[in-house]
Design an enzyme around this catalytic site. Structure first.
Site, PDB file in Angstrom:
ATOM      1  N   GLU A 301      -2.904  22.830  66.593  1.00 59.21           N
ATOM      2  CA  GLU A 301      -3.284  21.456  67.500  1.00 59.21           C
ATOM      3  C   GLU A 301      -2.947  20.283  66.921  1.00 59.21           C
ATOM      4  OE1 GLU A 301      -6.996  22.689  69.871  1.00 59.21           O
ATOM      5  OE2 GLU A 301      -7.481  20.803  68.633  1.00 59.21           O
ATOM      6  N   HIS A 330       0.541  47.915  58.558  1.00 60.71           N
ATOM      7  CA  HIS A 330       0.625  49.025  59.283  1.00 60.71           C
ATOM      8  C   HIS A 330       0.983  48.707  60.803  1.00 60.71           C
ATOM      9  CE1 HIS A 330      -0.005  51.829  56.064  1.00 60.71           C
ATOM     10  NE2 HIS A 330      -0.720  50.961  55.788  1.00 60.71           N
ATOM     11  N   LYS A 444      -8.671  20.854  80.033  1.00 60.24           N
ATOM     12  CA  LYS A 444      -9.918  20.433  80.138  1.00 60.24           C
ATOM     13  C   LYS A 444     -10.227  19.787  81.598  1.00 60.24           C
ATOM     14  CE  LYS A 444     -11.929  19.968  75.426  1.00 60.24           C
ATOM     15  NZ  LYS A 444     -12.769  19.112  74.639  1.00 60.24           N
TER      16      LYS A 444
HETATM   17  O1  PA5 Z   1      -9.951  20.445  67.416  1.00 58.29           O
HETATM   18  C1  PA5 Z   1     -10.596  19.882  68.765  1.00 58.29           C
HETATM   19  O2  PA5 Z   1     -10.779  18.671  69.084  1.00 58.29           O
HETATM   20  C2  PA5 Z   1     -10.761  20.693  69.812  1.00 58.29           C
HETATM   21  O3  PA5 Z   1     -10.538  21.966  69.510  1.00 58.29           O
HETATM   22  C3  PA5 Z   1     -12.553  20.639  70.057  1.00 58.29           C
HETATM   23  O4  PA5 Z   1     -13.096  21.090  68.999  1.00 58.29           O
HETATM   24  C4  PA5 Z   1     -12.963  21.430  71.319  1.00 58.29           C
HETATM   25  O5  PA5 Z   1     -12.063  21.369  72.209  1.00 58.29           O
HETATM   26  C5  PA5 Z   1     -14.602  21.312  71.582  1.00 58.29           C
HETATM   27  O6  PA5 Z   1     -14.720  19.938  72.153  1.00 58.29           O
HETATM   28  P1  PA5 Z   1     -16.021  19.503  71.699  1.00 58.29           P
HETATM   29  O7  PA5 Z   1     -16.568  19.480  70.563  1.00 58.29           O
HETATM   30  O8  PA5 Z   1     -15.819  17.869  72.542  1.00 58.29           O
HETATM   31  O9  PA5 Z   1     -16.789  20.304  72.882  1.00 58.29           O
END
Ligand code: PA5
Length: 474
Positions: A301, A330, A444
């Protein structure tokens, strides 16, 4: 246990990059190439050093090992109450709000923790609901008594469909069971923005922990996101933070030979630019299995971006692959050894396991089996780790090993900070925004549109128009 300087040194995580170099791998990285990247590494190091703690750049996570004394004290007090009062602790959260708690639980608790009798557990049974699989939710409810369960709703935004759907289900069930939400729920969220703040107010104040402004989900494990669940499990969260601070100290220098995170970032950066599009994370430890999941999110990410900070198009990043030693020897190692030259393999080697597990003598008349007797499983797994690294090296495959002296709260803190800094340095080398996730946000929003959230009509129309084409369905 008192954390002496001696102990810190004994628990120091070390990076062995022998098998990344052209001395041992035909197409390995030469000293000349490393030297040529020193300037870039130095400027990436300076970028991180200069912007430490800046909320506006989402770099508040760098200060988490230092600025949480009051929060830690509060968390420890809450954890004590939770342990006394509840039989189960359930985290509702996803992505950065779930992967850290899962990792720490798996790393530092008994591998069959929930199956242990109460007397042998330091805390309540532990579950993390990081999906909206309807079967999973229903079947969790089959094994917990919600009246005896503390739910920790973790969401920075309070607007993540998965987490909020789970919250609605739990809130409804608690209400129907005549239990006040305030009794059984703890929020971890952003201080001002976000719906959990509104919900808390409407319920007369739910116990809430704050995810600081400058800390994004995937960099949040050392904030209350990870600290509360860990403390409930009886994990030494102060040691975790001290481990992170120790790694931070090791990384103060811009000298590649001394800064492990900068070294790893530079090795990966050079490799990515040389077509190594896949990064395998392969811990030789069941305890560290879910560290690969946490790392996968952090690396993917943060680095998977299509634009540089000055607006130039780019498509950078490396696909993280999760593997487990020895299990995946394996399964996947055949591909790593003989498939395309497109990978860097990172081994996490544990120098001393918390159990040794002797292998008894037996089958004396079958040498193929009897040679194992008298050794330990620790010797076996370590030998297999060494053997696999050697085989990959012989096959000319880039690999390096991060040595973890033992898996404990301190070394886990070191690992977390090592990978977080490595990611920040690599992002700075690519000149991208390491801390945003526009690609996740897009998904989202599309979900909001599909489920009829007000304000997303245009997106809904676009999605409806993108219905599957019958011509291409077999
Ligand atoms: O790293 C990130 O920002 C995302 O993976 C969020 O943690 C994830 O989408 C969850 O978001 P939130 O904490 O707003 O529910």
């Amino acid at each position: 246990m008192k954390l002496t300087d001696e102990l810190r040194k004994a628990w120091r995580v070390r990076v062995d990059y022998t098998n990344m170099t052209d001395k041992y791998i035909a197409k390995g990285i030469s000293q000349k190439t490393l030297d040529a990247h020193k300037k870039l590494a130095k400027s990436a190091h300076a970028f991180v050093a200069e912007n430490r703690g800046k909320d506006e750049l989402f770099m508040g996570w760098t200060e988490l090992p230092y600025n949480q004394d009051a929060i830690v004290a509060d968390i420890l007090a809450t954890a004590k109450l939770v342990r006394r009062k509840f039989e189960n602790f359930v985290v509702l959260g996803i992505g950065g709000s779930a992967l850290g708690p899962i990792m720490a639980f798996n790393a530092l608790c008994h591998l069959h923790y929930n199956d242990l009798p109460k007397s042998k557990r330091k805390g309540p049974k532990f579950f993390v609901e990081d999906n909206v699989d309807p079967v999973r939710m229903k079947e969790l409810l089959d094994v917990i008594d919600i009246k005896k369960t503390c739910f920790n709703v973790i969401s920075k935004s309070g607007a993540t469909s998965e987490t909020m759907a789970q919250y609605l289900i739990i809130a409804d069930l608690l209400k129907k069971a005549g239990v006040s939400i305030r009794e059984n729920v703890i929020f971890t969220t952003d201080a001002k923005k976000g719906n959990l703040v509104k919900i808390s107010k409407s319920l007369g104040g739910v116990k809430s922990y704050i995810l600081p402004d400058g800390v994004g989900g995937r960099f949040s494990e050392l904030s209350p996101v990870g600290l509360l669940p860990a403390a409930v499990l009886g994990i030494d969260i102060k040691a975790m933070l001290k481990g992170a601070a120790y790694m931070d100290k090791l990384c103060k220098t811009a000298d590649l030979k001394k800064n492990p995170a900068l070294l790893c970032a530079t090795l990966q950066y050079i490799s990515m630019n040389d077509g190594k599009n896949i990064g395998v994370m392969m811990p030789y430890s069941d305890n560290l299995k879910f560290l690969s999941d946490w790392y996968a999110q952090l690396w993917a990410e943060s680095l998977g971006k299509n634009e540089t900070l000055d607006g130039k198009p780019c498509n950078v990043g490396q696909t993280p692959v999760k593997a487990l030693g020895v299990t995946d020897q394996h399964s996947q190692v055949q591909l790593y050894t003989e498939g395309p030259y497109d990978k860097v393999i990172t081994f996490l080697a544990v120098d001393s396991y918390r159990e040794k597990t002797p292998i008894p003598h037996g089958c004396a008349d079958i040498p193929d089996v009897s040679f194992l007797g008298g050794h330990t499983m620790e010797e076996l797994i370590r030998a297999e780790n060494k053997a696999t690294a050697h085989a990959l090296t012989m096959a000319g495959r880039l690999n390096y090993t991060i040595h973890v002296p033992e898996v404990n709260a301190f070394t886990l803190g070191e690992l977390l900070f090592l990978f977080e800094l490595q990611t920040a340095y690599a992002g700075a080398m690519f000149n991208i925004n390491t801390f945003n996730q526009p690609g996740v946000e897009a998904g989202k929003k599309a979900t909001f549109a599909l489920l009829g959230k007000p304000g997303y009509a245009d997106q809904k129309a676009e999605l409806d128009a993108a219905a599957p084409d019958e011509n291409y369905i077999v």
